[in-house]
Motif scaffolding. Structure first.
Motif, PDB file in Angstrom:
ATOM      1  N   ARG A   1     -62.993  56.456 -55.299  1.00 35.56           N
ATOM      2  CA  ARG A   1     -63.224  55.429 -56.319  1.00 35.56           C
ATOM      3  C   ARG A   1     -61.875  54.945 -56.846  1.00 35.56           C
TER       4      ARG A   1
ATOM      5  N   LEU B   1     -62.240  66.451 -62.889  1.00 35.24           N
ATOM      6  CA  LEU B   1     -62.745  67.523 -63.743  1.00 35.24           C
ATOM      7  C   LEU B   1     -64.242  67.716 -63.538  1.00 35.24           C
ATOM      8  N   ALA B   2     -64.680  68.953 -63.645  1.00 32.11           N
ATOM      9  CA  ALA B   2     -66.109  69.263 -63.586  1.00 32.11           C
ATOM     10  C   ALA B   2     -66.377  70.447 -64.487  1.00 32.11           C
TER      11      ALA B   2
ATOM     12  N   LEU C   1     -74.545  56.383 -62.924  1.00 33.50           N
ATOM     13  CA  LEU C   1     -74.093  57.015 -64.155  1.00 33.50           C
ATOM     14  C   LEU C   1     -75.312  57.175 -65.067  1.00 33.50           C
TER      15      LEU C   1
ATOM     16  N   ARG D   1     -72.780  62.068 -63.893  1.00 33.55           N
ATOM     17  CA  ARG D   1     -72.720  61.252 -62.695  1.00 33.55           C
ATOM     18  C   ARG D   1     -73.634  61.881 -61.647  1.00 33.55           C
TER      19      ARG D   1
ATOM     20  N   ARG E   1     -63.841  64.300 -54.203  1.00 32.94           N
ATOM     21  CA  ARG E   1     -63.618  63.324 -53.130  1.00 32.94           C
ATOM     22  C   ARG E   1     -64.173  61.950 -53.507  1.00 32.94           C
ATOM     23  N   THR E   2     -65.326  61.934 -54.181  1.00 34.52           N
ATOM     24  CA  THR E   2     -65.904  60.660 -54.622  1.00 34.52           C
ATOM     25  C   THR E   2     -64.981  59.964 -55.623  1.00 34.52           C
ATOM     26  N   GLU E   3     -64.489  60.728 -56.599  1.00 35.78           N
ATOM     27  CA  GLU E   3     -63.609  60.133 -57.611  1.00 35.78           C
ATOM     28  C   GLU E   3     -62.293  59.666 -56.992  1.00 35.78           C
TER      29      GLU E   3
ATOM     30  N   PHE F   1     -77.452  57.984 -55.686  1.00 36.50           N
ATOM     31  CA  PHE F   1     -76.095  58.525 -55.595  1.00 36.50           C
ATOM     32  C   PHE F   1     -75.093  57.672 -56.374  1.00 36.50           C
ATOM     33  N   ASP F   2     -74.284  58.340 -57.160  1.00 33.39           N
ATOM     34  CA  ASP F   2     -73.173  57.752 -57.902  1.00 33.39           C
ATOM     35  C   ASP F   2     -73.621  56.966 -59.132  1.00 33.39           C
TER      36      ASP F   2
ATOM     37  N   LEU G   1     -73.117  62.226 -70.824  1.00 37.66           N
ATOM     38  CA  LEU G   1     -73.021  61.469 -69.583  1.00 37.66           C
ATOM     39  C   LEU G   1     -72.993  62.412 -68.387  1.00 37.66           C
TER      40      LEU G   1
ATOM     41  N   LEU H   1     -67.191  56.350 -66.669  1.00 40.45           N
ATOM     42  CA  LEU H   1     -66.984  57.781 -66.839  1.00 40.45           C
ATOM     43  C   LEU H   1     -65.862  58.159 -65.899  1.00 40.45           C
TER      44      LEU H   1
ATOM     45  N   LEU I   1     -63.014  68.325 -72.000  1.00 45.35           N
ATOM     46  CA  LEU I   1     -63.800  67.352 -71.256  1.00 45.35           C
ATOM     47  C   LEU I   1     -64.979  67.014 -72.132  1.00 45.35           C
TER      48      LEU I   1
ATOM     49  N   LEU J   1     -63.595  60.693 -64.536  1.00 45.24           N
ATOM     50  CA  LEU J   1     -63.457  62.139 -64.451  1.00 45.24           C
ATOM     51  C   LEU J   1     -62.328  62.554 -63.518  1.00 45.24           C
TER      52      LEU J   1
ATOM     53  N   ARG K   1     -58.102  61.824 -62.172  1.00 39.79           N
ATOM     54  CA  ARG K   1     -56.823  61.391 -62.727  1.00 39.79           C
ATOM     55  C   ARG K   1     -55.711  61.627 -61.708  1.00 39.79           C
TER      56      ARG K   1
ATOM     57  N   ARG L   1     -48.750  67.532 -61.002  1.00 34.05           N
ATOM     58  CA  ARG L   1     -48.538  68.927 -61.377  1.00 34.05           C
ATOM     59  C   ARG L   1     -48.603  69.906 -60.210  1.00 34.05           C
TER      60      ARG L   1
ATOM     61  N   TRP M   1     -74.383  63.241 -58.292  1.00 34.02           N
ATOM     62  CA  TRP M   1     -73.604  63.714 -57.153  1.00 34.02           C
ATOM     63  C   TRP M   1     -74.430  63.607 -55.875  1.00 34.02           C
TER      64      TRP M   1
ATOM     65  N   LEU N   1     -68.038  65.095 -72.743  1.00 33.28           N
ATOM     66  CA  LEU N   1     -69.017  64.298 -72.017  1.00 33.28           C
ATOM     67  C   LEU N   1     -70.212  63.937 -72.893  1.00 33.28           C
TER      68      LEU N   1
END
Lengths: 154, 154, 154, 154
Positions: free
Chosen positions: A54, A22-23, D86, D24, A49-51, D83-84, D22, A5, D5, A7, A9, A13, D26, D7
């Motif tokens: 990652r 994205l959320a 999927l 994730r 921050r997690t993405e 945590f984390d 899907l 997944l 988006l 999310l 990128r 920009r 958090w 999902l």
């Protein structure tokens, strides 16, 4: 079956940001004012921050055997998001110290790109047992440095 | 300075309940419908269960060296609570098995005593490492039995 | 039956604070680090602000026909609270502007009085329909002025 | 720039489910047991229901001029997410009554497809002002009937 997944990128920009995630605003994020509860932007920024880490293959908490704990944060609210809004949360590491990192974050609503919330968050890496600050691992520092380039303060 | 905070109380107003705890609806508990988000009653019931076991001097988790984990729950919604409502959450242990306990809960709004939500929650005591069920300690069983009397199923 | 729930109190222990409210850390406030999730202090401070205005008989939102929305906040984390800790959240209005109020907050753990978290929060009163800033009602301003005295900035 | 988006997805892997979304896990979803707080699965299922109705082009709340409120739910916990992780949350409308809908949900962890949590949720469409039940719009009923086929109870 897609078992990943993605999310986040890479983006150019909104420099100096180089990454966003994205959320979607969930119903449980809203409050009786009909807007997103102001404290709920913090999980959105956690997510970005997690993405980010990652993507950099560098989760500082797990690699270091420590916990990243929040030390200080400031948030400014520019416009209210609502249920089902799509949020693009930009994130960058603005500064790395010996044991701490300061993130800059900005949440925009898509598709109209209106700025919702900006934040600055400073975390400290602490030893799991002693809760004392410990050094950010070099592998994390190198990965962030390579990604952020000259915009990173050290 | 008062360094305690007694939010629970023994009561005979709604048998077979013998205990209730008070909670105030916080703004962060509400959602965009202007009422308490339906999932937020679970923390209110957690609170009543914590105060219940504090009153019985019998916190099962700490005494047993295990974790109480949720196994099953059912909730019925009768009327919506709103910001700043005062909630009285009645709680009792309805049944104790070898490793599990089933709680019955009911949340009323004060001062008009309107029923908001009822729930039944079944928790299991598991070993911290193996996550396997372990027996409820006798001290906990005795305390609950003494408090609930003939209403307790075993 | 006690149908009120007084969780705030006037205090002179930590000037310039003159008021504090008590809150118990609930299990749903904790995170996988075993401590209170850093974002969960915001509801504790909401709670202290609600009790503060209840004590002053001056809830700005309802009296003005407007909504108090968050404009900016900053938080510093000094020590981590844990499940079932008792928190005393001090609160004061540090400054009242035409449409905004800035609160100062500090959360201490009881009974050992260790400082957990400090915060400064600025809210703006906005019209329910236009979302434009509107003046803080004189009745609220007077009540805060009478309570905070010379410590209030205007 | 991708301003959508997606999902959720149509699936035939776990009949009678025909749709999944899907999510994730958090960090703010976890608790001091190191696992997802049991109440936090409800927002995951909200999310799957929102994506489901988006896919069917049939959000019942907005089209009807009413609010969907929770009437009853039951949840069973099979294994703890962390945590984390999927999560793939399967969702279907199992039954449509005159004013109510009952959803069946099941959350699996990816990529190992371990069952975490199952749930059944019954919502009622109520008039925004009177809070009385109102009929599910025919357009929503038709869309759900077309998608769920013979598995739908009416």
């Amino acid at each position: 079956v897609d078992d990943t997944l993605e999310l986040g990128r890479v983006t150019d920009r909104r420099p100096p940001f180089k990454y966003s995630a994205l959320a979607r605003v969930w119903f449980s994020d809203t409050d009786a004012q009909g807007i997103v509860y102001y404290g709920r932007y913090l999980p959105y920024f956690d997510h970005s921050r997690t993405e980010y880490h990652r993507h950099l293959l560098s989760a500082p908490y797990s690699q270091a055997g420590g916990d990243l704990v929040m030390r200080a944060l400031s948030v400014e609210y520019h416009a209210p998001a609502r249920f089902d809004d799509l949020i693009e949360a930009f994130v960058r590491v603005r500064r790395i110290g010996r044991s701490s990192m300061t993130y800059e974050c900005a949440a925009y609503r898509l598709p109209d790109d209106v700025l919702m919330v900006t934040a600055e968050l400073t975390v400290v890496l602490v030893d799991l047992d002693t809760r004392k600050p410990m050094p950010i691992p070099e592998s994390v520092r190198d990965a962030v440095r390579a990604f952020e380039g000259a915009d990173l303060e050290e």
